[in-house]
Enzyme design. Structure first.
Site, PDB file in Angstrom:
ATOM      1  N   LYS A 112      -2.791   1.095   8.825  1.00  0.00           N
ATOM      2  CA  LYS A 112      -2.487   2.249   7.969  1.00  0.00           C
ATOM      3  C   LYS A 112      -2.749   1.883   6.512  1.00  0.00           C
ATOM      4  CE  LYS A 112       0.044   5.037  11.080  1.00  0.00           C
ATOM      5  NZ  LYS A 112       0.962   4.608  12.121  1.00  0.00           N
ATOM      6  N   LYS A 193     -12.312   6.774  19.575  1.00  0.00           N
ATOM      7  CA  LYS A 193     -11.041   6.967  20.276  1.00  0.00           C
ATOM      8  C   LYS A 193     -10.490   8.355  19.943  1.00  0.00           C
ATOM      9  CE  LYS A 193      -6.300   5.497  20.270  1.00  0.00           C
ATOM     10  NZ  LYS A 193      -5.195   5.549  19.430  1.00  0.00           N
ATOM     11  N   LYS A 196      -5.384  12.183  16.865  1.00  0.00           N
ATOM     12  CA  LYS A 196      -5.140  13.327  15.977  1.00  0.00           C
ATOM     13  C   LYS A 196      -5.612  13.021  14.565  1.00  0.00           C
ATOM     14  CE  LYS A 196      -0.411  11.915  15.162  1.00  0.00           C
ATOM     15  NZ  LYS A 196      -0.277  10.917  16.244  1.00  0.00           N
TER      16      LYS A 196
END
Ligand code: ADP
Ligand code: TRP
Length: 327
Positions: A112, A193, A196
């Site tokens: 992240k 992959k 969302k």
């Protein structure tokens, strides 16, 4: 009898990756001997919240999805994480025995950061809350996708730190990777992959025109059908493989590899994929539509589930408080 526990974050519309990587396995596992706990990780979803209304809607969607896909409240306890506030208390106790270094090594946190996300303290301490979720119910097995294995290992470490400091309080959990899905990452429309965060998803309950449109957007190339190809390299095939019987899938592959006039084009593959998805989820879609009309039934399941889960978590919390001197 083992206790089997897992959670799903209500942080976006559930897609085929979530289905094959998580929900379908949970629903299948409920038939195994053991106690089963599945929860909607709504506290965790606050690390990426887009507002109260959206979060409420997402929680509702996860509950509806689990039930529509066949999770049986008589076999598995389904509940909302935030209905068991004891886990936040346990997370604090674990925080006080866990070094910063452990959390700094978390892959998902580092990913992240690498994507430029400015982390909140909550995002950084995400694995503490997840460890509390796991340890609160004395879980033996935690079915998760590959990406979550490190978090389960951290829960093992944290249980060890606490037990080392205060005596045996927490049971050591094990991650449980499903044999097939362990290597299978469901690809998204673009071949990456399905996620969302990449906007490349197909919603589990998508159907009709909307589904057709999504499937139409799956990447293909300009090679003609006659040209022999490796089916494993084609995104429509990678998705078809998840839905077709092994025999039927092998037949499609054979024709694609052979090429020539009998080989299917991308349009054919996509059409078959649409039919297969519609059919696979037909019963679940109907059940979901029924449940949408009966929100009180869904709420009752969650409330009953919370009562069972909370009793278990309280007992663990009390044990932990006692052990570390807070009682
Ligand atoms: P997303 O990537 O959309 O943010 P999450 O990280 O919330 O999805 O994943 C929730 C669960 O679904 C995890 O257990 C994860 O392993 C599984 N999952 C998500 N995407 C996929 C995928 N493309 N293939 C297989 N499993 C997936
Ligand atoms: N982090 C998990 C995910 O994103 C969700 C989760 C939260 C979880 N707490 C858990 C999974 C405890 C298993 C056990 O998919």
């Amino acid at each position: 009898m083992p206790t089997i526990l897992s959670g799903v974050q209500p942080s976006g519309q559930l897609h085929l990756g979530n289905y094959f990587g998580a929900l379908a396995q949970h629903v299948a596992l409920q038939h195994e001997p053991g106690e089963h706990f599945y929860f909607i990780a709504d506290y965790h979803a606050l690390t990426t919240s887009k507002g109260a209304a959206e979060l409420r809607e997402r929680v509702r969607d996860v509950a509806l999805s689990y039930l529509a896909l066949g999770l049986d409240p008589a076999k598995a306890v389904l509940f909302r994480q935030s209905d068991v506030p004891e886990v936040t208390e346990l997370a604090w106790l674990l925080a006080c025995v866990t070094g910063m270094g452990l959390l700094e090594r978390a892959h998902s946190y580092k990913d992240k950061l690498a994507h430029g996300i400015r982390p909140s303290v909550g995002l950084f301490t995400y694995p503490l809350l997840m460890a509390a979720d796991i340890l609160a119910y004395d879980s033996d097995q935690v079915p998760v996708g590959k990406d979550q294995v490190q978090h389960v290992e951290m829960a093992q470490d944290m249980a060890g730190y606490f037990n080392g400091a205060y005596g045996e309080v927490f049971k050591r959990p094990e991650a449980r990777l499903p044999a097939a899905a362990a290597e299978a990452k469901v690809p998204g429309l673009d071949g990456e992959k399905m996620s969302k965060s990449y906007g490349n998803t197909i919603w589990i309950f998508e159907s009709g025109k909307a589904l057709k449109k999504r499937i139409g957007a799956i990447v293909t190339d300009s090679r003609p059908p006659e040209e022999p190809k490796d089916p494993e390299g084609l995104v429509p095939c990678q998705l078809l493989k998840l839905f077709l019987s092994a025999e039927e899938y092998a037949q499609w592959c054979e024709r694609i590899r052979a090429g020539g006039p009998g080989a299917p084009g991308y349009g054919h593959l996509k059409l078959r994929l649409q039919e297969a998805i519609e059919q696979h989820f037909a019963a679940a879609r109907a059940e979901r539509e029924r449940l949408v009309q009966h929100p009180e039934q869904v709420e009752r399941v969650l409330r009953d589930g919370a009562a069972v889960a909370r009793a278990r978590a309280r007992a663990t919390r009390d044990r932990a408080l006692q052990a570390c001197g807070l009682r």
